[in-house]
Every structure is written in structure tokens, then in C-alpha cells.
Enzyme design. Structure first.
Site, PDB file in Angstrom:
ATOM      1  N   HIS A 240       0.819  -1.224   0.000  1.00 28.69           N
ATOM      2  CA  HIS A 240       0.000   0.000   0.000  1.00 28.69           C
ATOM      3  C   HIS A 240       0.851   1.272   0.000  1.00 28.69           C
ATOM      4  O   HIS A 240       0.380   2.341   0.410  1.00 28.69           O
ATOM      5  CB  HIS A 240      -0.963  -0.013   1.192  1.00 28.69           C
ATOM      6  CG  HIS A 240      -0.293  -0.076   2.542  1.00 28.69           C
ATOM      7  ND1 HIS A 240      -0.781  -0.827   3.582  1.00 28.69           N
ATOM      8  CD2 HIS A 240       0.824   0.526   3.027  1.00 28.69           C
ATOM      9  CE1 HIS A 240       0.007  -0.674   4.647  1.00 28.69           C
ATOM     10  NE2 HIS A 240       0.987   0.150   4.323  1.00 28.69           N
TER      11      HIS A 240
ATOM     12  N   HIS B  94      -1.876   4.145  10.090  1.00 30.00           N
ATOM     13  CA  HIS B  94      -0.507   4.621  10.342  1.00 30.00           C
ATOM     14  C   HIS B  94      -0.454   5.844  11.251  1.00 30.00           C
ATOM     15  O   HIS B  94       0.423   6.688  11.125  1.00 30.00           O
ATOM     16  CB  HIS B  94       0.188   4.943   9.024  1.00 30.00           C
ATOM     17  CG  HIS B  94       0.403   3.761   8.128  1.00 30.00           C
ATOM     18  ND1 HIS B  94      -0.618   3.180   7.414  1.00 30.00           N
ATOM     19  CD2 HIS B  94       1.523   3.061   7.828  1.00 30.00           C
ATOM     20  CE1 HIS B  94      -0.129   2.166   6.704  1.00 30.00           C
ATOM     21  NE2 HIS B  94       1.160   2.069   6.934  1.00 30.00           N
TER      22      HIS B  94
ATOM     23  N   HIS C  90      10.004  -4.145   4.371  1.00 27.13           N
ATOM     24  CA  HIS C  90      10.502  -2.770   4.345  1.00 27.13           C
ATOM     25  C   HIS C  90      10.775  -2.260   5.748  1.00 27.13           C
ATOM     26  O   HIS C  90      10.173  -2.720   6.716  1.00 27.13           O
ATOM     27  CB  HIS C  90       9.602  -1.808   3.566  1.00 27.13           C
ATOM     28  CG  HIS C  90       8.200  -1.592   4.064  1.00 27.13           C
ATOM     29  ND1 HIS C  90       7.266  -2.581   4.205  1.00 27.13           N
ATOM     30  CD2 HIS C  90       7.544  -0.447   4.411  1.00 27.13           C
ATOM     31  CE1 HIS C  90       6.104  -2.070   4.599  1.00 27.13           C
ATOM     32  NE2 HIS C  90       6.249  -0.773   4.750  1.00 27.13           N
TER      33      HIS C  90
ATOM     34  N   GLU D 194       3.855  -5.586   8.527  1.00 27.04           N
ATOM     35  CA  GLU D 194       2.518  -5.435   7.918  1.00 27.04           C
ATOM     36  C   GLU D 194       2.056  -6.706   7.209  1.00 27.04           C
ATOM     37  O   GLU D 194       0.873  -6.837   6.882  1.00 27.04           O
ATOM     38  CB  GLU D 194       2.535  -4.270   6.916  1.00 27.04           C
ATOM     39  CG  GLU D 194       2.662  -2.908   7.575  1.00 27.04           C
ATOM     40  CD  GLU D 194       2.783  -1.764   6.563  1.00 27.04           C
ATOM     41  OE1 GLU D 194       2.609  -0.609   6.968  1.00 27.04           O
ATOM     42  OE2 GLU D 194       3.055  -2.020   5.370  1.00 27.04           O
TER      43      GLU D 194
HETATM   44  C1  DHB Z   1       6.243   3.356   2.600  1.00 24.26           C
HETATM   45  C2  DHB Z   1       5.680   2.092   2.803  1.00 24.26           C
HETATM   46  C3  DHB Z   1       4.602   1.926   3.683  1.00 24.26           C
HETATM   47  O1  DHB Z   1       4.006   0.724   3.952  1.00 24.26           O
HETATM   48  C4  DHB Z   1       4.066   3.022   4.343  1.00 24.26           C
HETATM   49  O2  DHB Z   1       2.995   2.839   5.136  1.00 24.26           O
HETATM   50  C5  DHB Z   1       4.635   4.292   4.160  1.00 24.26           C
HETATM   51  C6  DHB Z   1       5.715   4.443   3.285  1.00 24.26           C
HETATM   52  C7  DHB Z   1       7.368   3.571   1.638  1.00 24.26           C
HETATM   53  O3  DHB Z   1       8.038   2.596   1.239  1.00 24.26           O
HETATM   54  O4  DHB Z   1       7.586   4.704   1.232  1.00 24.26           O
HETATM   55 FE    FE Z   2       2.510   0.928   5.592  1.00 19.32          FE
END
Ligand code: DHB
Ligand code: FE
Length: 278
Positions: A12, A59, A192, A239
Site C-alpha cells: 500500500h 498509520h 521494508h 505489515e
Molecule cells: C512506505 C511504505 C509503507 O508501507 C508506508 O505505510 C509508508 C511508506 C514507503 O516505502 O515509502
Molecule cells: Fe505501511
């Protein structure tokens, strides 16, 4: 009885919303990501779901550190998206399905899940981007029931607990007296990490093993505790518990309809995975 069609799991990343607003789908950076979506569009056109039960993580928009439920469920007639400053344009509000929301609340509380019930709920990029990817013309064809899982404030619910939640949601949907066609959506991931010394961390081997496990050994990820998941997938990679809940909701069997994986989109290893219910 309601019919369960399948589950869609998707990253997302906020930048997706900006790329769609700027029509960058054919741009070399974005093409490998957006090329993953036409099979999903064909599936949606063919199956025509009426309702999507969406496992996602807020978030810090609707919930913040002062009040942060582990699990929350929407029971509203509609859900408004609020801009978070990522350059994502506002999208039209999402229609809710209050009947299914209250059915789920009744069934889940009866099964000892402690859910925060939200009759008003703002939703962020974790809801708007996957929905916009599903329906690029912005006319949402499904009513939604949002289920928010805490990934902001530790301690987080374990993968095992999220599997149990998804499993209970799936059984509750199956007992819903309705002729609606229901799909599940799990948004977030894959690996990530946005903060700290490991910012930018991604783990392709782990992501691919996780995606494969959802078909062949779906409870595989429940062996890991939250710290192990952070180690393997990154602080925000946890996540992936949304994907796990969506897969659990499908029940015993699932067949792979489509998947795509691409590194990187922004700071994230992006994935999309579509599974048919058996
Ligand atoms: C990014 C990824 C995410 O899941 C999020 O909530 C905010 C930023 C990103 O990779 O920029
Ligand atoms: Fe996220």
C-alpha cells in the site's frame, strides 16, 4: 449464505497514489509494478464481489499513540479518506456494509476477540491505495468492512493471533445470512524498514518464501514472533500480518490466481497476490 470468492493481498506504499494521480503507470520505474494489476482487474470484472473485508493497518491517522487498539473494526455507513501529506489526492468515500460489520462484531466478540468498534473511521493510504489499484476509475464497486490491526505501537499482535483473527472472520462471513459475494483484502508489506540503522532494508528471499507459504503451508509465518518478523521483514514489513489474516479468512484451501513481486517501490519490496477460495 454469503459466498467467499478469494483474497487479494497488496502493498500500500503511499507513492503508488501519487504515481496514479500523475499517470506514471508506463514510466520505467513504475511499469513492473503496475503490470502486476491487469490480471486482478480481469478477476474483479469476472467475479464481481459485493463486499470486501479489508485487513489493514492505520498509520497514526484514525488511531494514535494515546489510544491504539490492537484490533478495530468499522461499523459505519461510509469511510472517509484523509490526506496524510504524501501527495496523494483525496478519493471518494468508501461505502460500508453495516450489516456485515455488526454480524462480524457479534461473532468475533462471542469468540473472545476484543475488538474496538468504530462507528466513525478515517482511513489512510493502507485503504485508499489498494482500493484505487483495484478500481482505477475510482468508482468503488464494493462495500467495505475495515479491520485495523495495530502495527504502530508495540506490543503488536503476533502472527499467530492474526491468523486466528482471520480464521474467525472467515467463519463468521460464511455464517452471514446474505447472498452477497465477499472477498478479503490484506494490505501492507512486503519487507521494508523506514527507520533506524536498517532503513531501506528489504529481504527478497523471505518475501518469496512467505508468498509461497500462503498457498502450500499457510500457517508457516505463525512460527515467528514479532521480533523475528521485524528481523526478517523489517520494522514496517510486519505489515505482512494483514496478508496472513486475509489468507486465514479463506479457510482450508486456496489456489493461486496471480502474483507479482517487484523491488523496490519507494522503500518497499512490493507484492500483489490473488488467491481463489476453494
Ligand atoms: C512506505 C511504505 C509503507 O508501507 C508506508 O505505510 C509508508 C511508506 C514507503 O516505502 O515509502
Ligand atoms: Fe505501511
Amino acid at each position: 449464505m454469503a459466498q467467499i470468492l478469494g483474497a487479494l493481498c497488496s502493498s500500500h506504499v503511499p507513492a503508488i497514489g501519487r504515481a496514479m494521480a500523475k499517470n506514471l503507470q508506463q514510466d520505467p520505474y513504475w511499469k513492473p509494478f503496475f503490470d502486476g494489476w491487469p490480471p486482478v482487474h480481469r478477476w474483479l470484472a469476472d467475479k464481481r464481489p459485493d463486499v470486501a473485508v479489508v485487513f489493514y493497518n492505520d498509520h497514526g491517522l484514525n488511531f494514535f499513540l494515546d489510544k491504539l487498539p490492537t484490533f478495530a473494526i468499522g461499523a459505519a455507513p461510509q469511510y472517509t479518506s484523509a490526506d496524510e501529506g504524501w501527495g496523494i489526492p483525496q478519493v471518494a468515500p468508501f461505502r460500508g456494509d453495516e450489516d456485515l460489520s455488526w454480524h462480524l462484531i457479534n461473532q468475533l466478540v462471542a469468540e473472545d476477540f476484543d475488538l474496538t468498534t468504530c462507528q466513525e473511521m478515517l482511513v489512510d493510504h493502507a485503504m485508499t491505495n489498494p482500493m484505487h489499484l483495484m478500481y482505477p476509475d475510482e468508482r468503488w464497486a464494493v462495500r467495505i468492512v475495515p479491520i485495523a490491526i495495530n502495527t504502530v505501537q508495540f506490543p503488536l499482535p503476533s502472527a499467530r493471533r492474526c491468523w486466528a483473527l482471520g480464521d474467525a472472520v472467515g467463519r463468521a462471513v460464511r455464517s452471514w445470512q446474505s447472498d452477497a459475494k465477499v472477498m478479503f483484502l490484506g494490505t501492507g508489506g512486503l519487507s521494508h524498514q523506514l527507520d533506524g540503522e536498517r532503513a531501506g532494508f528489504m529481504n527478497k528471499d523471505f518475501d518469496l518464501a512467505f508468498m509461497e507459504s500462503l498457498i502450500h503451508d499457510p500457517q508457516w509465518a505463525t512460527q515467528f514472533n514479532t521480533h523475528q518478523l521485524v528481523e526478517k521483514a523489517g520494522t514496517q514489513g510486519v505489515e505482512l500480518i494483514m496478508w496472513l489474516a486475509a489468507r486465514a479468512a479463506l479457510g482450508d484451501g486456496a489456489t493461486l490466481a496471480h502474483q507479482n513481486y517487484h523491488i523496490p517501490i519507494s522503500n518497499t519490496a512490493s507484492g500483489v497476490m490473488l488467491m481463489d477460495a476453494r
